[in-house]
Design an enzyme around this catalytic site. Structure first.
Site, short mmCIF file in Angstrom:
data_model
loop_
_atom_site.label_atom_id
_atom_site.label_comp_id
_atom_site.label_asym_id
_atom_site.label_seq_id
_atom_site.Cartn_x
_atom_site.Cartn_y
_atom_site.Cartn_z
N HIS A 56 -8.35 -5.98 6.88
CA HIS A 56 -8.16 -4.99 7.95
C HIS A 56 -8.46 -5.59 9.31
CE1 HIS A 56 -7.12 -1.02 9.29
NE2 HIS A 56 -6.90 -0.71 8.03
N GLU A 77 -2.54 -1.70 -3.33
CA GLU A 77 -3.71 -0.96 -2.89
C GLU A 77 -3.36 0.50 -2.66
OE1 GLU A 77 -4.69 -3.52 0.63
OE2 GLU A 77 -3.67 -1.93 1.74
N HIS A 130 0.87 -1.19 0.00
CA HIS A 130 0.00 0.00 0.00
C HIS A 130 0.90 1.24 0.00
CE1 HIS A 130 -4.00 1.78 1.71
NE2 HIS A 130 -3.33 2.70 1.06
N THR A 134 -3.99 4.65 8.61
CA THR A 134 -4.33 3.43 7.87
C THR A 134 -5.73 3.63 7.28
OG1 THR A 134 -4.57 1.02 8.05
CG2 THR A 134 -5.27 2.31 9.96
N1 PXP Z 1 -6.85 -3.82 3.26
C1 PXP Z 1 -6.63 -2.50 3.13
C2 PXP Z 1 -7.37 -1.75 2.08
C3 PXP Z 1 -5.70 -1.83 3.95
O1 PXP Z 1 -5.49 -0.53 3.81
C4 PXP Z 1 -4.99 -2.58 4.91
C5 PXP Z 1 -3.96 -1.89 5.75
O2 PXP Z 1 -2.95 -1.38 4.97
C6 PXP Z 1 -5.25 -3.97 5.01
C7 PXP Z 1 -6.20 -4.55 4.17
C8 PXP Z 1 -4.54 -4.82 6.00
O3 PXP Z 1 -4.92 -4.45 7.29
P1 PXP Z 1 -4.09 -4.98 8.54
O4 PXP Z 1 -2.73 -4.38 8.45
O5 PXP Z 1 -4.89 -4.50 9.72
O6 PXP Z 1 -4.06 -6.48 8.44
#
Ligand code: PXP
Length: 237
Positions: free
Chosen positions: A190, A70, A43, A100
Site C-alpha cells: 500500500h 486479495e 483485488h 481502497t
Molecule cells: N495491498 C492491499 C491489501 C491492497 O488493498 C492494495 C491496494 O489494492 C495494495 C496492497 C497495493 O496498494 P497500492 O495500489 O497503493 O500500491
C-alpha cells in the site's frame, strides 16, 4: 529475496472506463511477468468496479509467476478463490464500498472468523496472508489464526516517510522482528513507490513480497511498463 507482485487493478479500471478490452488486462499481466515481475496481484471487489470475477478465472490460465488474490472473505470471494486456487490469498477487512484498503484486521476481535476462513483455504493448499497494521499485539494474535503470512499495511509508513523516515519505519521494523521470531512470513503493501521502497526493503528483515499497484502504474505512464518494473526491481536488491 523479496518478490515484486504487480497489482493490476488500475489496468482494469482503465479498461472498464470505456467498456471494450483496452487496455487488455490479460496481456498486461503477461507483459508484467515478461518484464520481470515475480507475481501478479488482483483485488476483485463485490461491485466488480475494476477486477471482475471473470478476470480472475482468465488470469489463472495465463499467470506463470505467483498469483495473489486479495479481498474481503465474503462467501462469493471465498468461492472464487477456492475455484481458482491461486498461490496466495490475502485477506483484507475492507467494506464493499471502500475506495481502497484503509485498515488492517483487528485480529483479536475477528480471531475465530479468520481461523475458520483460513482453515477453508488451507484445505485446498492455498497460502494465506492477513493484512495487518504494524502493531505487535495484532501480529501475535495473527499467529493464532493459522495464517502463513501477514501483509504489513504500509500506508502510514508512506505518509510519514518524507518527514522522518527513521520514525516512519520504526513500528514496521519492530513488528517485522516479532513476525520473524514467531514464524510468520512477511509481505507488505500500500502506497509503496520508487521513493520509499528501497528504504523499507533495507530496514525490514525477512520481507518476502511487496505488492504494488497505484504508484507503479502511474510511473509506467511516463517511464513505460518495462522500464518501471525494472526500476522497482532495482529497489529490492
Ligand atoms: N495491498 C492491499 C491489501 C491492497 O488493498 C492494495 C491496494 O489494492 C495494495 C496492497 C497495493 O496498494 P497500492 O495500489 O497503493 O500500491
Amino acid at each position: 529475496m523479496t518478490k515484486l507482485s504487480v497489482n493490476i487493478n488500475k489496468i482494469a479500471t482503465l479498461r472498464n472506463a470505456r467498456g471494450a478490452n483496452l487496455p487488455d488486462l490479460i496481456k498486461t499481466a503477461c507483459d508484467c511477468e515478461r518484464f520481470g515481475a515475480q507475481g501478479i496481484t488482483v483485488h476483485p471487489r463485490p461491485d466488480e468496479r475494476h477486477i471482475r470475477y471473470q478476470d480472475v478465472y482468465d488470469l489463472k490460465k495465463v499467470v506463470t509467476t505467483e498469483f495473489n488474490i486479495e479481498g474481503y472473505p465474503s462467501e462469493s470471494f471465498i468461492k472464487l478463490v477456492i475455484d481458482v486456487k491461486p498461490h496466495q490469498v490475502t485477506l483484507v477487512p475492507d467494506a464493499p464500498d471502500a475506495i481502497t484498503s484503509n485498515a488492517g484486521w483487528d485480529t483479536i476481535a475477528h480471531l475465530s472468523f479468520l481461523q475458520d476462513v483460513i482453515m477453508r483455504f488451507k484445505q485446498y493448499g492455498i497460502r494465506t496472508s492477513v493484512f495487518i497494521d504494524p502493531v505487535e499485539e495484532m501480529i501475535l494474535q495473527a499467529k493464532k489464526t493459522g495464517t502463513d503470512r501477514v501483509e504489513l499495511y504500509t500506508e502510514a509508513y508512506a505518509k510519514n516517510y518524507a518527514a522522518d523516515k527513521q520514525k516512519a519505519i520504526q513500528d514496521y521494523a519492530i513488528t517485522a522482528n516479532v513476525a520473524n521470531k514467531i514464524g510468520l512470513g512477511l509481505n507488505a503493501g500500500h502506497d509503496l513507490n520508487l521513493e520509499n521502497l528501497q528504504y523499507f526493503h533495507q530496514n525490514i528483515p525477512g520481507l518476502k513480497e511487496v505488492s504494488i499497484g497505484h504508484a507503479l502504474i502511474c510511473d509506467a505512464l511516463y517511464l513505460g511498463l518495462e522500464n518501471t518494473i525494472q526500476l522497482y526491481l532495482k529497489q529490492l536488491v
